[in-house]
Scaffold this motif. Structure first.
Motif, PDB file in Angstrom:
ATOM      1  N   ARG A   1       9.047  10.045   6.563  1.00 45.67           N
ATOM      2  CA  ARG A   1       9.700  10.622   5.444  1.00 45.67           C
ATOM      3  C   ARG A   1      10.020   9.260   4.579  1.00 45.67           C
ATOM      4  N   LEU A   2      10.348   9.626   3.249  1.00 48.66           N
ATOM      5  CA  LEU A   2      10.613   8.621   2.354  1.00 48.66           C
ATOM      6  C   LEU A   2      11.933   9.208   1.421  1.00 48.66           C
ATOM      7  N   ILE A   3      13.206   8.296   1.180  1.00 43.89           N
ATOM      8  CA  ILE A   3      14.243   8.650   0.603  1.00 43.89           C
ATOM      9  C   ILE A   3      13.835   9.101  -0.944  1.00 43.89           C
ATOM     10  N   ALA A   4      14.754   9.928  -1.517  1.00 42.47           N
ATOM     11  CA  ALA A   4      14.427  10.261  -3.034  1.00 42.47           C
ATOM     12  C   ALA A   4      14.261   9.095  -3.741  1.00 42.47           C
ATOM     13  N   LEU A   5      13.413   9.116  -4.758  1.00 41.68           N
ATOM     14  CA  LEU A   5      12.992   7.871  -5.508  1.00 41.68           C
ATOM     15  C   LEU A   5      13.330   8.208  -6.999  1.00 41.68           C
ATOM     16  N   ASP A   6      13.621   7.109  -7.629  1.00 44.53           N
ATOM     17  CA  ASP A   6      13.638   7.135  -9.260  1.00 44.53           C
ATOM     18  C   ASP A   6      12.066   7.215  -9.689  1.00 44.53           C
ATOM     19  N   SER A   7      11.846   7.830 -10.747  1.00 47.25           N
ATOM     20  CA  SER A   7      10.588   7.799 -11.233  1.00 47.25           C
ATOM     21  C   SER A   7      10.197   6.262 -12.014  1.00 47.25           C
ATOM     22  N   HIS A   8      11.383   5.510 -12.456  1.00 44.19           N
ATOM     23  CA  HIS A   8      11.141   4.284 -12.917  1.00 44.19           C
ATOM     24  C   HIS A   8      10.895   3.116 -11.725  1.00 44.19           C
ATOM     25  N   ALA A   9      11.163   3.653 -10.415  1.00 45.99           N
ATOM     26  CA  ALA A   9      10.712   2.651  -9.439  1.00 45.99           C
ATOM     27  C   ALA A   9       9.461   2.640  -8.956  1.00 45.99           C
ATOM     28  N   MET A  10       8.691   3.623  -9.378  1.00 47.63           N
ATOM     29  CA  MET A  10       7.315   3.717  -9.034  1.00 47.63           C
ATOM     30  C   MET A  10       6.410   2.823  -9.801  1.00 47.63           C
ATOM     31  N   ARG A  11       5.670   2.258  -9.449  1.00 46.78           N
ATOM     32  CA  ARG A  11       4.383   1.554 -10.192  1.00 46.78           C
ATOM     33  C   ARG A  11       3.084   1.794  -9.872  1.00 46.78           C
ATOM     34  N   GLN A  12       2.200   1.741 -10.626  1.00 50.40           N
ATOM     35  CA  GLN A  12       0.743   1.749 -10.585  1.00 50.40           C
ATOM     36  C   GLN A  12      -0.099   0.672 -10.651  1.00 50.40           C
ATOM     37  N   THR A  13      -0.839   0.617  -9.596  1.00 55.72           N
ATOM     38  CA  THR A  13      -1.919  -0.664  -9.621  1.00 55.72           C
ATOM     39  C   THR A  13      -3.307  -0.182  -9.158  1.00 55.72           C
ATOM     40  N   LYS A  14      -4.304  -0.906  -9.810  1.00 55.80           N
ATOM     41  CA  LYS A  14      -5.469  -0.265  -9.432  1.00 55.80           C
ATOM     42  C   LYS A  14      -6.128  -1.515  -8.347  1.00 55.80           C
ATOM     43  N   VAL A  15      -6.460  -1.006  -7.220  1.00 58.11           N
ATOM     44  CA  VAL A  15      -6.811  -1.644  -5.953  1.00 58.11           C
ATOM     45  C   VAL A  15      -8.128  -2.129  -6.250  1.00 58.11           C
ATOM     46  N   VAL A  16      -8.365  -3.660  -5.928  1.00 56.40           N
ATOM     47  CA  VAL A  16      -9.637  -4.229  -5.874  1.00 56.40           C
ATOM     48  C   VAL A  16      -9.619  -5.106  -4.477  1.00 56.40           C
ATOM     49  N   LEU A  17     -10.789  -4.912  -3.961  1.00 55.57           N
ATOM     50  CA  LEU A  17     -10.951  -5.700  -2.477  1.00 55.57           C
ATOM     51  C   LEU A  17     -11.836  -6.815  -2.808  1.00 55.57           C
ATOM     52  N   ALA A  18     -11.315  -7.592  -2.056  1.00 51.54           N
ATOM     53  CA  ALA A  18     -11.837  -9.069  -1.966  1.00 51.54           C
ATOM     54  C   ALA A  18     -12.341  -9.439  -0.652  1.00 51.54           C
ATOM     55  N   THR A  19     -13.213 -10.335  -0.200  1.00 50.66           N
ATOM     56  CA  THR A  19     -13.505 -10.699   1.039  1.00 50.66           C
ATOM     57  C   THR A  19     -12.557 -12.032   1.534  1.00 50.66           C
ATOM     58  N   ALA A  20     -11.737 -12.246   2.411  1.00 52.16           N
ATOM     59  CA  ALA A  20     -10.785 -13.181   2.467  1.00 52.16           C
ATOM     60  C   ALA A  20     -11.312 -14.048   3.890  1.00 52.16           C
TER      61      ALA A  20
ATOM     62  N   ILE B   1     -19.257  -6.909   3.991  1.00 51.94           N
ATOM     63  CA  ILE B   1     -17.718  -6.756   4.700  1.00 51.94           C
ATOM     64  C   ILE B   1     -17.053  -5.812   3.941  1.00 51.94           C
ATOM     65  N   ARG B   2     -16.871  -5.707   2.600  1.00 46.97           N
ATOM     66  CA  ARG B   2     -15.929  -4.788   1.886  1.00 46.97           C
ATOM     67  C   ARG B   2     -16.327  -3.422   1.861  1.00 46.97           C
ATOM     68  N   PHE B   3     -17.647  -3.138   1.724  1.00 49.22           N
ATOM     69  CA  PHE B   3     -18.240  -1.622   1.637  1.00 49.22           C
ATOM     70  C   PHE B   3     -18.863  -1.223   2.832  1.00 49.22           C
ATOM     71  N   GLU B   4     -19.624  -1.942   3.743  1.00 50.01           N
ATOM     72  CA  GLU B   4     -20.127  -1.398   4.733  1.00 50.01           C
ATOM     73  C   GLU B   4     -19.029  -1.362   6.000  1.00 50.01           C
ATOM     74  N   ARG B   5     -18.609  -2.453   6.283  1.00 48.52           N
ATOM     75  CA  ARG B   5     -17.740  -2.648   7.106  1.00 48.52           C
ATOM     76  C   ARG B   5     -16.403  -1.783   7.129  1.00 48.52           C
ATOM     77  N   ALA B   6     -15.854  -2.212   6.132  1.00 50.41           N
ATOM     78  CA  ALA B   6     -14.460  -1.828   5.788  1.00 50.41           C
ATOM     79  C   ALA B   6     -14.597  -0.112   5.229  1.00 50.41           C
ATOM     80  N   LYS B   7     -15.728   0.223   4.627  1.00 50.98           N
ATOM     81  CA  LYS B   7     -15.803   1.272   3.991  1.00 50.98           C
ATOM     82  C   LYS B   7     -15.001   1.538   2.894  1.00 50.98           C
ATOM     83  N   GLY B   8     -14.655   0.454   2.101  1.00 48.02           N
ATOM     84  CA  GLY B   8     -13.961   0.439   0.824  1.00 48.02           C
ATOM     85  C   GLY B   8     -12.697   0.618   0.952  1.00 48.02           C
ATOM     86  N   ARG B   9     -12.030   0.406   1.738  1.00 44.19           N
ATOM     87  CA  ARG B   9     -10.706   0.146   2.061  1.00 44.19           C
ATOM     88  C   ARG B   9     -10.096  -1.138   2.754  1.00 44.19           C
TER      89      ARG B   9
END
Length: 141
Positions: free
Chosen positions: A68-87, A22-30
């Motif tokens: 378009r996206l309004i100007a952002l403060d650098s402290h507003a940005m976050r970073q997350t590692k994406v992990v897929l799961a089958t629901a 489901i995660r990697f063949e059907r959804a192609k890792g997204r």
């Protein structure tokens, strides 16, 4: 998401393989809701908007491109590692038909299971209150 030990018997023996299909063949890792790529670090704003490195554009929480996206403060940005799961779309772990399964990232999976998490939270709080009544007398918050 990890499978709770008391529900493990509801899943088929080949669940890891079924989930991978489901995660990697059907959804192609997204993620099938928002399009976030599995295993990559994604910059996001915490409200669902995230930066798609491949297209060099911002996307909304449902995966649509933002013009378009309004100007952002650098402290507003976050970073997350994406992990897929089958629901399970109907929340029934014994229903493993492909149309009932969807590959979701952490954020989309939590949003999908929101009502179940609230129900479980209420149950846990009631159980704590009952134990307080049983062993410690009247419960006092």
């Amino acid at each position: 998401m990890p499978i709770r030990p008391e529900f493990k018997w509801l899943y088929p023996l080949d669940w890891p393989q079924l989930s991978a299909v489901i995660r990697f063949e059907r959804a192609k890792g997204r993620c099938e809701m928002c399009g976030r790529p599995h295993g990559q670090q994604v910059q996001h704003l915490g409200d669902g908007r995230w930066f798609d490195e491949e297209r060099q554009m911002w996307r909304c929480g449902r995966g649509r491109l933002l013009p378009r996206l309004i100007a952002l403060d650098s402290h507003a940005m976050r970073q997350t590692k994406v992990v897929l799961a089958t629901a399970h779309l109907d929340h029934d772990p014994s229903n493993n038909r492909p149309r009932n399964l969807k590959a979701l990232c952490q954020r989309c999976h939590m949003l999908h299971d929101r009502d179940e998490h609230r129900r479980q939270r209420r149950l846990t709080l009631r159980m704590r209150k009952a134990i307080g009544d049983l062993f410690l007398g009247p419960y006092r918050p």
